[in-house]
Motif scaffolding. Structure first.
Motif, PDB file in Angstrom:
ATOM      1  N   ARG A 122      97.422 -56.434  40.148  1.00 58.70           N
ATOM      2  CA  ARG A 122      95.803 -56.477  40.423  1.00 58.70           C
ATOM      3  C   ARG A 122      94.892 -56.061  38.855  1.00 58.70           C
ATOM      4  NH1 ARG A 122      96.566 -50.169  42.653  1.00 58.70           N
ATOM      5  NH2 ARG A 122      98.459 -50.444  41.284  1.00 58.70           N
ATOM      6  N   LEU A 123      94.164 -56.679  38.980  1.00 59.75           N
ATOM      7  CA  LEU A 123      93.421 -56.812  38.230  1.00 59.75           C
ATOM      8  C   LEU A 123      92.897 -55.472  37.727  1.00 59.75           C
ATOM      9  CD1 LEU A 123      90.432 -58.996  39.349  1.00 59.75           C
ATOM     10  CD2 LEU A 123      92.133 -59.783  37.934  1.00 59.75           C
ATOM     11  N   HIS A 124      92.768 -55.003  36.186  1.00 62.16           N
ATOM     12  CA  HIS A 124      93.003 -53.955  35.052  1.00 62.16           C
ATOM     13  C   HIS A 124      92.260 -54.390  34.161  1.00 62.16           C
ATOM     14  CE1 HIS A 124      96.358 -56.112  33.720  1.00 62.16           C
ATOM     15  NE2 HIS A 124      96.411 -54.945  32.874  1.00 62.16           N
ATOM     16  N   LEU A 125      92.005 -52.705  33.242  1.00 60.92           N
ATOM     17  CA  LEU A 125      91.226 -53.044  32.229  1.00 60.92           C
ATOM     18  C   LEU A 125      92.889 -52.747  30.844  1.00 60.92           C
ATOM     19  CD1 LEU A 125      88.122 -51.440  31.912  1.00 60.92           C
ATOM     20  CD2 LEU A 125      88.760 -53.881  32.503  1.00 60.92           C
ATOM     21  N   ASP A 126      92.818 -53.036  29.608  1.00 64.47           N
ATOM     22  CA  ASP A 126      93.585 -52.273  28.673  1.00 64.47           C
ATOM     23  C   ASP A 126      92.293 -51.727  27.979  1.00 64.47           C
ATOM     24  OD1 ASP A 126      95.466 -54.029  29.269  1.00 64.47           O
ATOM     25  OD2 ASP A 126      95.383 -56.205  28.084  1.00 64.47           O
ATOM     26  N   PRO A 166      84.625 -63.589  35.083  1.00 66.40           N
ATOM     27  CA  PRO A 166      83.404 -64.119  33.763  1.00 66.40           C
ATOM     28  C   PRO A 166      82.644 -63.295  33.642  1.00 66.40           C
ATOM     29  CG  PRO A 166      84.644 -66.134  35.042  1.00 66.40           C
ATOM     30  CD  PRO A 166      85.021 -64.986  35.896  1.00 66.40           C
ATOM     31  N   GLU A 167      81.836 -62.805  32.535  1.00 64.96           N
ATOM     32  CA  GLU A 167      81.118 -62.096  32.472  1.00 64.96           C
ATOM     33  C   GLU A 167      81.441 -60.164  32.760  1.00 64.96           C
ATOM     34  OE1 GLU A 167      77.108 -62.818  33.038  1.00 64.96           O
ATOM     35  OE2 GLU A 167      77.382 -64.906  33.278  1.00 64.96           O
ATOM     36  N   GLY A 168      82.753 -60.354  33.224  1.00 70.14           N
ATOM     37  CA  GLY A 168      83.587 -59.211  33.558  1.00 70.14           C
ATOM     38  C   GLY A 168      82.980 -57.894  32.646  1.00 70.14           C
ATOM     39  N   PRO A 169      83.551 -57.696  31.061  1.00 72.75           N
ATOM     40  CA  PRO A 169      83.175 -56.522  29.967  1.00 72.75           C
ATOM     41  C   PRO A 169      81.391 -56.263  30.113  1.00 72.75           C
ATOM     42  CG  PRO A 169      84.381 -58.268  28.692  1.00 72.75           C
ATOM     43  CD  PRO A 169      83.888 -59.432  30.816  1.00 72.75           C
ATOM     44  N   ASN A 188      90.746 -45.287  38.313  1.00 68.68           N
ATOM     45  CA  ASN A 188      90.237 -45.349  37.108  1.00 68.68           C
ATOM     46  C   ASN A 188      91.049 -46.960  36.089  1.00 68.68           C
ATOM     47  OD1 ASN A 188      90.163 -42.710  36.562  1.00 68.68           O
ATOM     48  ND2 ASN A 188      92.077 -42.555  36.961  1.00 68.68           N
ATOM     49  N   TRP A 189      90.058 -48.174  37.029  1.00 58.59           N
ATOM     50  CA  TRP A 189      90.282 -48.793  36.491  1.00 58.59           C
ATOM     51  C   TRP A 189      91.501 -49.850  36.512  1.00 58.59           C
ATOM     52  CZ3 TRP A 189      85.667 -51.391  36.009  1.00 58.59           C
ATOM     53  CH2 TRP A 189      84.119 -51.554  36.334  1.00 58.59           C
ATOM     54  N   ARG A 190      92.613 -49.607  37.460  1.00 57.49           N
ATOM     55  CA  ARG A 190      93.515 -49.998  37.313  1.00 57.49           C
ATOM     56  C   ARG A 190      93.700 -51.134  38.420  1.00 57.49           C
ATOM     57  NH1 ARG A 190      94.775 -44.652  36.352  1.00 57.49           N
ATOM     58  NH2 ARG A 190      95.814 -43.860  37.970  1.00 57.49           N
ATOM     59  N   ASN A 191      92.332 -51.179  39.632  1.00 56.87           N
ATOM     60  CA  ASN A 191      92.844 -51.654  40.488  1.00 56.87           C
ATOM     61  C   ASN A 191      91.376 -52.207  40.781  1.00 56.87           C
ATOM     62  OD1 ASN A 191      93.660 -53.060  42.976  1.00 56.87           O
ATOM     63  ND2 ASN A 191      93.628 -51.146  44.081  1.00 56.87           N
ATOM     64  N   ILE A 192      90.638 -53.578  39.898  1.00 59.20           N
ATOM     65  CA  ILE A 192      89.754 -53.617  40.320  1.00 59.20           C
ATOM     66  C   ILE A 192      89.708 -54.763  41.434  1.00 59.20           C
ATOM     67  CG2 ILE A 192      87.863 -55.187  38.374  1.00 59.20           C
ATOM     68  CD1 ILE A 192      88.955 -54.080  36.429  1.00 59.20           C
ATOM     69  N   PRO A 216      88.454 -57.220  33.252  1.00 60.27           N
ATOM     70  CA  PRO A 216      88.794 -57.048  34.238  1.00 60.27           C
ATOM     71  C   PRO A 216      90.501 -58.431  33.778  1.00 60.27           C
ATOM     72  CG  PRO A 216      87.108 -57.128  34.728  1.00 60.27           C
ATOM     73  CD  PRO A 216      86.883 -57.065  33.727  1.00 60.27           C
ATOM     74  N   HIS A 217      91.378 -58.307  33.809  1.00 64.88           N
ATOM     75  CA  HIS A 217      92.817 -59.563  34.465  1.00 64.88           C
ATOM     76  C   HIS A 217      93.537 -59.427  34.851  1.00 64.88           C
ATOM     77  CE1 HIS A 217      93.332 -56.631  30.582  1.00 64.88           C
ATOM     78  NE2 HIS A 217      94.613 -56.867  30.829  1.00 64.88           N
ATOM     79  N   GLY A 218      94.677 -60.056  35.458  1.00 64.33           N
ATOM     80  CA  GLY A 218      95.838 -59.681  35.621  1.00 64.33           C
ATOM     81  C   GLY A 218      96.766 -61.187  35.849  1.00 64.33           C
TER      82      GLY A 218
END
Length: 276
Positions: A122-126, A166-169, A188-192, A216-218
């Motif tokens: 899943r797309l998430h944040l670090d 792209p431009e996600g941040p 909580n930004w774990r399943n974007i 957001p990345h995965g």
């Protein structure tokens, strides 16, 4: 302490990073560094293919762990990746500071998977989510850190390249700073999901996919015959007080690995202070 002039990235690259949230840095590693790091990661795989309980495997993606449950591999073969000068200078240009520390050191192997195309993670944040009182444009721009992964094999389309928005941040920052549930959106930004479509970042062995930690990345599925072998590195800015300290890395270096560290590497691992 503050880096006032760019030493690696061009103004156009910096503008692209802050607009898109990521950069593909080409050719950071020598052929010898690539071969050494790739071999070290492949040697983590048991020859009898009997995986210990602390290994993780899902949909063709192998994730080695240490017996204590940590993911960091600070070995002599992998330290040059974590302490690469070009990556350090790029990070210093972005974070506007010379005083940084490095971490992560996890690795991954993505084997051919005959399942359907698409993401297997899943797309998430670090980023570590700040407290509401800490949240500010300054904080989200410079204090959440940057990082990404080295490709140690060529990664073509559908070859398990990392996916980004792209431009996600910029989208994440807008939500976090302006929405009442900005810090807790998307589980909580774990399943974007439903933010924007993601794209696969391809590259060659020795390239580094550098991302802001609000990206957001995965992981994606490998549909190709060749495995994707990658190593993950993170970089953070230190405060002036932290830059005067040398508490050492968050996870011990492998036995004998410290002798291979350069002066820059000792500072990045906080074995020596940046400021005397």
């Amino acid at each position: 302490m503050t880096a006032t002039t760019n030493r690696y990235l061009t103004d156009d690259q910096l503008a692209t990073f802050w607009q898109q949230g990521y950069l593909l840095l080409k050719g950071l590693l020598t052929p010898q560094e690539i071969a050494s790091a790739r071999g070290a990661i492949l040697n983590m795989i048991p020859r009898d293919m009997v995986f210990p309980e602390y290994f993780h495997s899902s949909q063709g993606r192998l994730k080695p762990y240490n017996p204590d449950g940590s993911q960091s591999f600070y070995t002599a073969e992998l330290l040059p990746l974590l302490c690469n000068e070009q990556l350090y200078y790029a990070a210093a240009d972005i974070l506007q500071s010379d005083c940084l520390h490095t971490s992560d050191g996890s690795v991954g192997i993505s084997l051919k998977d005959s399942g359907s195309e698409g993401l297997i993670q899943r797309l998430h944040l670090d980023m570590e989510r700040p407290e509401p009182e800490e949240l500010s444009t300054e904080h989200v721009r410079y204090e959440v850190g940057i990082g990404g992964c080295y490709y140690l094999t060529d990664v073509e389309h559908n070859g398990a390249g990392i996916h980004v928005i792209p431009e996600g941040p910029r989208m994440v920052e807008e939500i976090m700073l302006n929405e009442h549930d900005g810090l807790t959106r998307f589980e909580n930004w774990r399943n974007i999901n439903e933010l924007a479509p993601s794209i696969e970042v391809t590259g060659e062995a020795g390239d580094f996919v550098l991302m802001h930690h609000m990206m957001p990345h995965g992981a994606s599925r490998n549909k190709n015959s060749s495995p994707r072998i990658a190593q993950f590195t993170r970089l953070y800015r230190l405060s002036e007080a932290e830059a005067r300290e040398a508490p050492g890395p968050h996870h011990p270096l492998a036995p004998g690995a410290e002798v291979a560290l350069t002066e820059l590497g000792r500072k990045l691992f906080r074995l020596a202070p940046w400021i005397d």
